[in-house]
Design an enzyme around this catalytic site. Structure first.
Site, mmCIF file in Angstrom:
data_model
loop_
_atom_site.group_PDB
_atom_site.id
_atom_site.type_symbol
_atom_site.label_atom_id
_atom_site.label_comp_id
_atom_site.label_asym_id
_atom_site.label_seq_id
_atom_site.Cartn_x
_atom_site.Cartn_y
_atom_site.Cartn_z
ATOM 1 N N TYR A 95 0.856 -1.185 0.000
ATOM 2 C CA TYR A 95 0.000 0.000 0.000
ATOM 3 C C TYR A 95 0.889 1.230 0.000
ATOM 4 C CZ TYR A 95 -3.434 3.456 1.698
ATOM 5 O OH TYR A 95 -4.247 4.551 1.839
ATOM 6 N N ASP B 127 9.109 2.580 -0.251
ATOM 7 C CA ASP B 127 8.087 3.217 0.573
ATOM 8 C C ASP B 127 8.317 2.755 2.000
ATOM 9 O OD1 ASP B 127 5.930 4.090 1.977
ATOM 10 O OD2 ASP B 127 4.429 3.480 0.499
ATOM 11 N N LYS C 10 4.480 8.442 9.146
ATOM 12 C CA LYS C 10 4.245 7.787 10.442
ATOM 13 C C LYS C 10 5.261 8.206 11.521
ATOM 14 C CE LYS C 10 1.060 4.527 8.564
ATOM 15 N NZ LYS C 10 1.002 3.831 7.303
HETATM 16 C C1 PLP Z 1 0.386 4.382 5.957
HETATM 17 C C2 PLP Z 1 1.101 4.172 4.691
HETATM 18 C C3 PLP Z 1 0.978 5.058 3.610
HETATM 19 C C4 PLP Z 1 -0.010 6.186 3.602
HETATM 20 O O1 PLP Z 1 0.263 7.129 4.587
HETATM 21 P P1 PLP Z 1 -0.935 8.106 5.051
HETATM 22 O O2 PLP Z 1 -0.244 9.049 6.002
HETATM 23 O O3 PLP Z 1 -1.968 7.243 5.678
HETATM 24 O O4 PLP Z 1 -1.426 8.800 3.838
HETATM 25 C C5 PLP Z 1 1.774 4.861 2.501
HETATM 26 N N1 PLP Z 1 2.629 3.836 2.440
HETATM 27 C C6 PLP Z 1 2.766 2.953 3.448
HETATM 28 C C7 PLP Z 1 3.760 1.853 3.328
HETATM 29 C C8 PLP Z 1 1.995 3.080 4.597
HETATM 30 O O5 PLP Z 1 2.107 2.168 5.566
#
Ligand code: PLP
Length: 428
Positions: free
Chosen positions: A145, A240, A268
């Site tokens: 994601y 990511d 995060k």
């Molecule tokens: C949480 C997450 C996102 C999206 O971040 P948001 O702050 O919720 O938009 C993108 N990539 C990864 C791997 C994530 O865990």
């Protein structure tokens, strides 16, 4: 039922004014059923719901709360920043400090741009990769994601290494026609995709330790091959690390795997619970961004002074010597305890962890990709989820999510969690 549960009352009110009663879908307990808990306050490893019931928190706001809730040094930094002003729309010294702190920990990055959410960071990294390479095609992996930007809301089409189909209404097929979706850890598909499309690929984006299909590691050979193929074909390798950055270790998944990406996406933990995210990489690529270069990217609240104070204070705490050793040991003891409890009760179970991130499966062996994660027994997971919730342990309300341990989780919390799990395993 003389006294309705306050969580039920709040959920009803919420559903009248907010779609599904929640501002992010997984909070709704749709996968597991039941009423979401409305959280009143949190401290350390715990939060309390509207009925004042206490839970050991293994979500940690889906990753950011690595120090636990209400860490005094972070609270103080935020309080000081608030008194100085909420937002200026002009640069601040604290943005430089946070950029310097991030670059010092992630040597693959020479420059970084701060934004407000992981979605925004991933979307911007994607545009930058396309702008810098002059190419359109991107590779992503099923089960990873990267936020909810149109081009990334895509699942595999039929057949091997084909272009994907949108996973959301409102995303025209044309918008994902340049997104190739491959199976995670599938070397043959990876080779084929580069053989067929290598010269068109702007970037390959991957969660090198995936946390959005529960917890699945890219094998060392797979991660290395991603790096080699990107280099050979002039594509950018984008890690990511929104979830893994400063969570699986001080140097992210790239530090754990020993693979250097071109671009890194963060979020995060770098905000410590405030809306803050970032993306960065080599100077020559990052200078393609506006105002220096032709790739446009902007944000009213980017580098917000309160969020940067929160992030900086958090990074300072996790940079202390021994922080990740202690956190990894604590997470490891949870995972081992759960494995032992499942074995004692004869329940098929596998689990893995890195730093303060873990995953477990009601499966005999650790899955390597999304289809095998989804072979987990949903009904059994739901029984485990609700059993734990009833016993004051809050894990992610879906079997395809990872879990998080913070520095505030004590051995007694781990022991209580394992004891609760064992009771439920016995009844499964
Ligand atoms: C949480 C997450 C996102 C999206 O971040 P948001 O702050 O919720 O938009 C993108 N990539 C990864 C791997 C994530 O865990």
């Amino acid at each position: 039922m003389a006294h309705p549960d306050p969580n039920d009352i709040l959920f009803e009110r919420a559903r009248a004014v907010i779609p599904g009663g929640v501002n992010s879908p997984v909070r709704a307990f749709k996968a597991v059923g039941g009423t979401p808990r409305f959280i009143k306050r949190a401290q350390g490893a715990y939060f309390w719901d509207a009925a004042d019931r206490r839970y050991i928190d293994y979500i940690g706001s889906w990753g950011p709360m690595i120090l636990g809730h209400g860490h005094p040094a972070v609270v103080e930094a935020v309080q000081r920043a608030v008194l100085e002003g909420f937002s200026f729309g002009a640069p601040t010294e604290r943005e430089i400090e946070l950029a310097e702190a991030i670059l010092a920990l992630l040597p693959s990055m020479e420059m970084v741009r701060l934004v407000s959410s992981g979605t925004e960071a991933a979307m911007s990294a994607l545009r930058l990769a396309r702008g810098a390479t002059g190419r359109k095609t991107i590779i992503k992996f099923e089960g990873c994601y990267h936020g909810h930007a149109d081009a990334l809301l895509v699942k595999a089409g039929s057949g091997l290494a084909t272009f994907g189909n949108p996973t959301s209404a409102g995303v025209p097929p044309e918008v994902v026609q340049h997104t190739l979706v491959l199976e995670y850890n599938n070397l043959a598909q990876l080779e084929e995709a580069f053989a067929l499309h290598g010269n068109d690929i702007a970037c390959l984006m991957i969660e090198a330790i995936a946390g959005n299909m529960n917890f699945v590691r890219a094998s060392a050979a797979f991660a290395k091959r991603c790096r080699e193929l990107c280099t050979r074909h002039g594509a950018l390798l984008v890690f990511d690390e929104v979830m893994t950055g400063f969570r699986v270790g001080l140097h992210g998944a790239q530090g754990v795997l020993g693979v250097t990406p071109d671009l890194t996406v963060l979020g995060k933990v770098i905000g410590g619970g405030m809306p803050l995210a970032a993306f960065g990489g080599p100077r020559a690529i990052m200078e393609q961004l506006a105002p220096m270069g032709p790739v446009y990217q902007a944000g009213t609240l980017s580098g917000n002074p309160v969020a940067t104070a929160c992030g900086l204070a958090t990074l300072k705490e996790i940079s202390r010597p021994g922080f990740f050793d202690a956190l990894s040991a604590r997470t490891g003891s949870l995972v081992q305890g759960l494995k032992d409890a499942a074995a004692a009760e004869g329940v098929p179970f596998s689990a893995d962890s890195e730093g303060g991130m873990f995953g477990f499966f009601l499966l005999d062996a650790l899955p390597q990709n999304y289809p095998s994660v989804m072979k987990s027994d949903g009904a059994r997971f739901n029984a485990l989820f609700h059993g734990l919730l009833d016993r004051g342990v809050y894990i992610a309300p879906a079997l395809y999510e990872a879990g998080f341990v913070s520095a505030a989780h004590g051995e007694d919390d781990i022991a209580a969690t394992v004891a609760a799990a064992r009771e439920i395993f016995r009844s499964l």
